[in-house]
Design a protein around this motif. Structure first.
Motif, mmCIF file in Angstrom:
data_model
loop_
_atom_site.group_PDB
_atom_site.id
_atom_site.type_symbol
_atom_site.label_atom_id
_atom_site.label_comp_id
_atom_site.label_asym_id
_atom_site.label_seq_id
_atom_site.Cartn_x
_atom_site.Cartn_y
_atom_site.Cartn_z
ATOM 1 N N ILE A 25 38.357 48.889 33.178
ATOM 2 C CA ILE A 25 37.686 48.788 31.878
ATOM 3 C C ILE A 25 37.462 47.312 31.566
ATOM 4 O O ILE A 25 38.349 46.475 31.780
ATOM 5 C CB ILE A 25 38.546 49.436 30.773
ATOM 6 C CG1 ILE A 25 38.680 50.934 31.055
ATOM 7 C CG2 ILE A 25 37.934 49.205 29.402
ATOM 8 C CD1 ILE A 25 39.602 51.646 30.106
ATOM 9 N N ARG A 26 36.275 46.988 31.058
ATOM 10 C CA ARG A 26 35.982 45.604 30.680
ATOM 11 C C ARG A 26 36.872 45.188 29.514
ATOM 12 O O ARG A 26 37.032 45.936 28.552
ATOM 13 C CB ARG A 26 34.521 45.455 30.285
ATOM 14 C CG ARG A 26 33.583 45.645 31.447
ATOM 15 C CD ARG A 26 32.161 45.444 31.023
ATOM 16 N NE ARG A 26 31.678 46.692 30.435
ATOM 17 C CZ ARG A 26 30.512 46.835 29.853
ATOM 18 N NH1 ARG A 26 29.698 45.819 29.746
ATOM 19 N NH2 ARG A 26 30.142 48.000 29.372
ATOM 20 N N ASN A 27 37.428 43.977 29.590
ATOM 21 C CA ASN A 27 38.342 43.475 28.560
ATOM 22 C C ASN A 27 37.792 42.246 27.867
ATOM 23 O O ASN A 27 37.062 41.457 28.464
ATOM 24 C CB ASN A 27 39.686 43.075 29.172
ATOM 25 C CG ASN A 27 40.498 44.255 29.618
ATOM 26 O OD1 ASN A 27 40.358 45.337 29.086
ATOM 27 N ND2 ASN A 27 41.337 44.036 30.610
ATOM 28 N N LYS A 28 38.190 42.101 26.636
ATOM 29 C CA LYS A 28 37.927 40.888 25.882
ATOM 30 C C LYS A 28 39.177 40.616 25.067
ATOM 31 O O LYS A 28 39.783 41.540 24.529
ATOM 32 C CB LYS A 28 36.719 41.076 24.961
ATOM 33 C CG LYS A 28 36.405 39.851 24.149
ATOM 34 C CD LYS A 28 35.248 40.076 23.218
ATOM 35 C CE LYS A 28 35.035 38.834 22.391
ATOM 36 N NZ LYS A 28 34.069 39.036 21.336
ATOM 37 N N HIS A 29 39.568 39.360 24.985
ATOM 38 C CA HIS A 29 40.754 39.004 24.218
ATOM 39 C C HIS A 29 40.398 38.885 22.746
ATOM 40 O O HIS A 29 39.456 38.195 22.381
ATOM 41 C CB HIS A 29 41.359 37.691 24.715
ATOM 42 C CG HIS A 29 41.856 37.788 26.123
ATOM 43 N ND1 HIS A 29 42.975 38.501 26.458
ATOM 44 C CD2 HIS A 29 41.369 37.283 27.281
ATOM 45 C CE1 HIS A 29 43.166 38.436 27.761
ATOM 46 N NE2 HIS A 29 42.192 37.705 28.294
ATOM 47 N N GLY A 30 41.154 39.572 21.926
ATOM 48 C CA GLY A 30 40.946 39.537 20.477
ATOM 49 C C GLY A 30 41.956 38.612 19.828
ATOM 50 O O GLY A 30 42.147 37.477 20.266
ATOM 51 N N LYS A 31 42.651 39.107 18.845
ATOM 52 C CA LYS A 31 43.629 38.312 18.097
ATOM 53 C C LYS A 31 44.810 37.937 18.983
ATOM 54 O O LYS A 31 45.246 38.708 19.816
ATOM 55 C CB LYS A 31 44.135 39.102 16.901
ATOM 56 C CG LYS A 31 43.075 39.421 15.893
ATOM 57 C CD LYS A 31 43.639 40.269 14.777
ATOM 58 C CE LYS A 31 42.548 40.675 13.822
ATOM 59 N NZ LYS A 31 43.050 41.599 12.803
ATOM 60 N N THR A 32 45.312 36.715 18.768
ATOM 61 C CA THR A 32 46.496 36.260 19.485
ATOM 62 C C THR A 32 47.573 35.895 18.477
ATOM 63 O O THR A 32 47.283 35.528 17.339
ATOM 64 C CB THR A 32 46.189 35.029 20.358
ATOM 65 O OG1 THR A 32 45.676 34.005 19.526
ATOM 66 C CG2 THR A 32 45.193 35.366 21.446
ATOM 67 N N SER A 33 48.799 35.992 18.911
ATOM 68 C CA SER A 33 49.930 35.677 18.048
ATOM 69 C C SER A 33 50.260 34.198 18.156
ATOM 70 O O SER A 33 50.234 33.624 19.242
ATOM 71 C CB SER A 33 51.139 36.522 18.466
ATOM 72 O OG SER A 33 52.246 36.171 17.700
ATOM 73 N N LYS A 34 50.598 33.576 17.041
ATOM 74 C CA LYS A 34 50.986 32.168 17.049
ATOM 75 C C LYS A 34 52.468 32.023 17.338
ATOM 76 O O LYS A 34 52.944 30.963 17.666
ATOM 77 C CB LYS A 34 50.629 31.533 15.710
ATOM 78 C CG LYS A 34 49.146 31.483 15.494
ATOM 79 C CD LYS A 34 48.790 30.915 14.161
ATOM 80 C CE LYS A 34 47.275 30.906 14.053
ATOM 81 N NZ LYS A 34 46.790 31.087 12.743
ATOM 82 N N SER A 35 53.186 33.107 17.224
ATOM 83 C CA SER A 35 54.627 33.107 17.446
ATOM 84 C C SER A 35 54.929 33.352 18.925
ATOM 85 O O SER A 35 54.110 33.855 19.678
ATOM 86 C CB SER A 35 55.239 34.194 16.563
ATOM 87 O OG SER A 35 56.347 34.762 17.142
ATOM 88 N N THR A 36 56.142 33.018 19.342
ATOM 89 C CA THR A 36 56.558 33.268 20.721
ATOM 90 C C THR A 36 57.423 34.519 20.819
ATOM 91 O O THR A 36 57.926 34.826 21.895
ATOM 92 C CB THR A 36 57.350 32.063 21.268
ATOM 93 O OG1 THR A 36 58.465 31.819 20.409
ATOM 94 C CG2 THR A 36 56.460 30.841 21.357
ATOM 95 N N ARG A 37 57.590 35.217 19.715
ATOM 96 C CA ARG A 37 58.373 36.454 19.739
ATOM 97 C C ARG A 37 57.668 37.512 20.575
ATOM 98 O O ARG A 37 56.439 37.587 20.587
ATOM 99 C CB ARG A 37 58.542 37.008 18.319
ATOM 100 C CG ARG A 37 59.443 36.201 17.462
ATOM 101 C CD ARG A 37 59.693 36.850 16.131
ATOM 102 N NE ARG A 37 58.747 37.894 15.776
ATOM 103 C CZ ARG A 37 58.549 38.338 14.560
ATOM 104 N NH1 ARG A 37 59.226 37.836 13.568
ATOM 105 N NH2 ARG A 37 57.695 39.289 14.320
ATOM 106 N N PRO A 38 58.441 38.351 21.261
ATOM 107 C CA PRO A 38 57.831 39.446 22.030
ATOM 108 C C PRO A 38 57.147 40.448 21.094
ATOM 109 O O PRO A 38 57.656 40.744 20.018
ATOM 110 C CB PRO A 38 59.007 40.104 22.742
ATOM 111 C CG PRO A 38 60.164 39.194 22.593
ATOM 112 C CD PRO A 38 59.882 38.292 21.447
#
Length: 152
Positions: free
Chosen positions: A63-76
């Motif tokens: 399936i084609r992917n695109k990156h959306g929102k990312t987390s600014k935190s390093t928490r899992p």
């Protein structure tokens, strides 16, 4: 899966929102006979620190992917995916306009129609409401019916 599709859509964004890779994989496999993997577009959210990144990758193969929102935190995080149906006319529409991608609400419309045809309509509750003033006068209570519709 039909109920899940109907409950996890948005009016403002096309597609279906998944926050578990197992549900995404089950959904794709269920509707694979209707919609091929080449007709999907996945927008991934918060996958950079995902605890289940390998499961997401397995579910999104082909399936084609695109990156959306990312987390600014390093928490899992768990991560999430919005799965969209790509219009067969996408290339024509992209060439004519200023669009980077084009997905339609056709899939949501299709699931809505399938839900009307296949899902049972929940029974509504009819409540009799009595008028307190009539009770105090010892006269027969006036009754009115109000219908409580369940959340679908």
């Amino acid at each position: 899966m039909l109920e899940y599709a109907l409950k996890n859509t948005s009016v403002s964004k096309s597609g279906i929102y998944f926050n578990e890779p197992l549900k995404l994989n089950t959904f794709i496999q269920t509707f694979l006979c209707i919609v091929p993997k080449s007709s999907w577009w996945a927008i991934t959210h918060y996958h950079q620190n995902s605890r289940v990144a390998s499961e997401w990758e397995d579910a999104l193969k082909g399936i084609r992917n695109k990156h959306g929102k990312t987390s600014k935190s390093t928490r899992p995080t768990q991560g999430a995916v919005r799965l969209e149906y790509v219009s067969p006319l996408e290339t024509n529409i992209k060439n004519r306009g200023r669009y980077k991608k084009y997905s339609t609400h056709t899939l949501v419309y299709l699931f809505h129609m399938m839900g009307i045809m296949m899902l049972k309509v929940p029974q509504s509750n009819v409540l009799n409401v009595t008028n307190k003033a009539d009770k105090e006068k010892h006269t027969p209570a006036a009754r009115s019916a109000s219908i409580v519709l369940p959340y679908i």
